[in-house]
Design a protein around this motif. Structure first.
Motif, PDB file in Angstrom:
ATOM      1  N   TYR A 128      40.541  29.204  36.753  1.00  0.00           N
ATOM      2  CA  TYR A 128      40.425  30.526  37.767  1.00  0.00           C
ATOM      3  C   TYR A 128      41.303  31.611  37.508  1.00  0.00           C
ATOM      4  N   GLY A 129      40.486  32.744  37.521  1.00  0.00           N
ATOM      5  CA  GLY A 129      41.188  34.237  37.122  1.00  0.00           C
ATOM      6  C   GLY A 129      41.227  34.702  38.516  1.00  0.00           C
ATOM      7  N   ASP A 130      42.542  34.846  39.009  1.00  0.00           N
ATOM      8  CA  ASP A 130      43.042  35.386  40.410  1.00  0.00           C
ATOM      9  C   ASP A 130      43.192  37.000  40.282  1.00  0.00           C
ATOM     10  N   THR A 131      42.065  37.784  40.346  1.00  0.00           N
ATOM     11  CA  THR A 131      42.191  39.178  40.333  1.00  0.00           C
ATOM     12  C   THR A 131      43.214  39.955  41.426  1.00  0.00           C
ATOM     13  N   LEU A 132      43.760  39.174  42.311  1.00  0.00           N
ATOM     14  CA  LEU A 132      44.687  39.805  43.217  1.00  0.00           C
ATOM     15  C   LEU A 132      46.087  39.850  42.475  1.00  0.00           C
ATOM     16  N   ASN A 133      46.216  38.879  41.692  1.00  0.00           N
ATOM     17  CA  ASN A 133      47.545  38.637  41.035  1.00  0.00           C
ATOM     18  C   ASN A 133      47.569  39.376  39.481  1.00  0.00           C
ATOM     19  N   LEU A 135      43.260  42.459  34.351  1.00  0.00           N
ATOM     20  CA  LEU A 135      41.754  42.417  34.995  1.00  0.00           C
ATOM     21  C   LEU A 135      40.864  42.409  34.248  1.00  0.00           C
ATOM     22  N   ARG A 136      40.895  43.214  33.090  1.00  0.00           N
ATOM     23  CA  ARG A 136      39.688  43.289  32.002  1.00  0.00           C
ATOM     24  C   ARG A 136      39.515  41.798  31.314  1.00  0.00           C
ATOM     25  N   PHE A 137      40.661  41.370  30.953  1.00  0.00           N
ATOM     26  CA  PHE A 137      40.504  39.990  30.259  1.00  0.00           C
ATOM     27  C   PHE A 137      40.050  38.906  31.375  1.00  0.00           C
ATOM     28  N   ILE A 138      40.300  38.937  32.384  1.00  0.00           N
ATOM     29  CA  ILE A 138      39.624  37.989  33.552  1.00  0.00           C
ATOM     30  C   ILE A 138      38.352  38.156  33.786  1.00  0.00           C
ATOM     31  N   THR A 139      37.724  39.429  33.603  1.00  0.00           N
ATOM     32  CA  THR A 139      36.365  39.850  34.410  1.00  0.00           C
ATOM     33  C   THR A 139      35.456  40.084  33.174  1.00  0.00           C
ATOM     34  N   ASP A 140      35.904  40.391  31.832  1.00  0.00           N
ATOM     35  CA  ASP A 140      35.147  40.541  30.755  1.00  0.00           C
ATOM     36  C   ASP A 140      34.374  39.091  30.305  1.00  0.00           C
ATOM     37  N   SER A 141      33.189  38.956  30.701  1.00  0.00           N
ATOM     38  CA  SER A 141      32.447  37.633  30.322  1.00  0.00           C
ATOM     39  C   SER A 141      32.101  37.529  29.016  1.00  0.00           C
ATOM     40  N   LYS A 142      32.008  38.659  28.236  1.00  0.00           N
ATOM     41  CA  LYS A 142      31.820  38.442  26.641  1.00  0.00           C
ATOM     42  C   LYS A 142      32.990  38.280  25.675  1.00  0.00           C
TER      43      LYS A 142
END
Length: 520
Positions: A261-266, A273-280
């Motif tokens: 689980y990547g917590d965007t709030l932390n 944030l890019r590492f957590i959300t970049d699905s590719k």
């Protein structure tokens, strides 16, 4: 809110490991005409079909898997093939990975099927790997979505999607995941595959990111891992949770589910944030390429170490299996803490196998491993096979009561092992001990004779030490248990009836209600 959720569904399969080398053969380029001919003629046994439609896609030798034996060691290297669009279409899916599907549940949830692969370990176990994506889910929808794929049956999960028939016309395709899986397995026979233990048992690796607003994240994590629906599942605690060097990434494990689980709030900065959300190229890709590969390998060890029909080659594969599967700290430490040591106690199980060999020598174990082979069926009605069974412990003075009960259990399709007919040459303690270790349910027939029997008490002690599911059956109106037997049976169910038929009926009802796995 969960922004992006990706499930890597792993379905255990089995195959003849002598076919492993076929999965490494170079892919073949064929014309459309040749492919159409193969498809229409159903020539799924050909290497041409396999290497066009099931393309070899080696694992990436990235920094997280550098020097991993899963990439380099010829005894443990994992091979991977990926399905072409031709095969996707034949399974009932749309050929394009961008197609949107609806999960038909309490509320319809939109998702996509990504890549579909098969991972081949160097044992006899392979895994069907299905990528599934969904987006913008509430925590409730996340639990509903994962739960829908945690048990695959004839009717669940139900799936729909739209398929174009012409420019202005489309149809709704309705299907279910079980049919897709079974069709996929049948669509190539060059490397024949079958379901492991003849059933679909999904294991799920989940990678998701978002801003889970639960005051205690462990509550949400626990609700996800408990979807494994295993009796041994426990609440998530520190032994199931690993937070590595990045405080914004949590890793946690259950019996059939593990999650990242990547917590965007932390997140500390935009790079995080890019590492957590970049699905590719970010966390989700890392989870699929690296975590899922290591998970599949450890899962292959776990499936082997608990099987009754373990083979000679399996022993060697298990006891020599590498434990350092990645040089990357987070992957190594997460698996070591949450699965290898705490979760599955895999390290302990393999160590126990080594100790058995050290104490008993190799030959007694191999003799026991081959105990199902060439067994005479004449004059033997106790179960002697590879499926879950019931162990009946009793005093031989009570045989006139016990044998009719056993017969009635067997007549009702319940697999029973008891020690009436141990073959000449077998060592009695070894035979009894191994059958207690391998049984799925231990039933002790209680009487004054049983209480006085040292053999019955020893069997109960071993079953209790092995944490077997067990219950007692009073075959006499009043039985005065010894203090030790009272302690061992204190938390177990007890059955008491007046007649043999009533006892048998009560046992059968209990087994069919709670222990279906021991029934034919």
């Amino acid at each position: 809110m969960i922004n992006t959720l990706k499930m890597n569904l792993l379905i255990p399969l089995q195959y003849d490991k002598d076919n492993y080398s076929k999965t490494l053969e170079p892919d073949i380029n064929l014309s459309k005409e040749q492919i159409e001919h193969l498809k229409n003629s159903g020539q799924y046994t050909s290497s041409e079909w396999f290497h066009y439609c099931f393309r070899h896609k080696p694992l990436e030798a990235n920094f997280q898997m550098a020097e991993s034996p899963l990439l380099q060691d010829n005894n443990y290297k994992i091979s991977r093939v990926e399905l072409d669009s031709v095969v996707r279409a034949l399974t009932g899916l749309h050929k394009n990975e961008t197609t949107k599907y609806l999960l038909k549940a309490q509320s319809d949830i939109e998702f996509k099927f990504g890549k579909i692969r098969v991972l081949f370990t160097k044992s006899r176990i392979a895994f069907l790997h299905i990528e599934i994506y969904s987006y913008n889910l509430s925590e409730k929808e996340t639990r509903l979505f994962v739960n829908a794929f945690s048990q695959i049956t004839n009717s669940q999960p139900r799936i729909e999607y739209k398929r174009k028939l012409s420019k202005d016309e489309e149809e709704t395709v309705k299907t279910n995941l079980k049919d897709i899986i079974l069709t996929l397995i049948s669509l190539q026979l060059y490397v024949p595959l079958s379901l492991f233990d003849n059933r679909i048992s999904p294991y799920i690796q989940i990678c998701f990111n978002g801003d889970c607003d639960a005051n205690d994240k462990l509550t949400f994590f626990d609700s996800i891992q408990s979807l494994s629906k295993r009796a041994s599942a426990r609440e998530i605690n520190d032994s199931h949770l690993y937070v590595g060097k990045e405080p914004y990434i949590y890793r946690f494990a259950g019996d059939r589910t593990f999650c990242i689980y990547g917590d965007t709030l932390n997140c500390i900065d935009d790079d995080n944030l890019r590492f957590i959300t970049d699905s590719k190229n970010g966390l989700i890709k890392s989870a699929t390429e690296n975590y899922t590969t290591v998970y599949a390998f450890l899962l292959s060890l776990q499936l082997l170490v608990v099987k009754n029909d373990i083979e000679d080659e399996d022993i060697e594969y298990l006891i020599n299996s590498p434990s350092r599967l990645s040089n990357e700290d987070n992957i190594r430490e997460f698996y070591d803490k949450c699965l290898y040591n705490n979760g599955w106690h895999l390290k302990e199980s393999i160590s126990d196998l080594k100790n058995r060999i050290k104490i008993m020598g190799d030959n007694p174990i191999k003799k026991w491993i081959k105990r199902w082979q060439n067994r005479p069926e004449i004059n033997s009605n106790r179960y002697f096979g590879k499926k879950p069974y019931v162990f009946i412990s009793y005093a031989h003075n009570d045989k006139d009561i016990i044998y009719p009960i056993i017969k009635k259990l067997q007549d009702n399709g319940i697999r029973v092992w008891y020690d009436k007919r141990i073959e000449a040459g077998d060592e009695w303690p070894e035979e009894i001990g191994w059958n207690i270790i391998d049984c799925s349910l231990f039933i002790i027939m209680l009487s004054e004779s049983a209480v006085l029997s040292i053999n019955v008490r020893n069997e109960l002690t071993m079953a209790s030490g092995q944490t077997k599911d067990l219950f007692g059956v009073n075959i006499e109106a009043e039985v005065n248990l010894s203090p030790g037997m009272q302690l061992q049976l204190s938390n177990s169910q007890k059955i008491t009836s007046l007649t043999i038929d009533e006892l048998a009926d009560s046992i059968i009802a209990t087994i069919k209600n709670k222990y279906q796995s021991v029934c034919e």
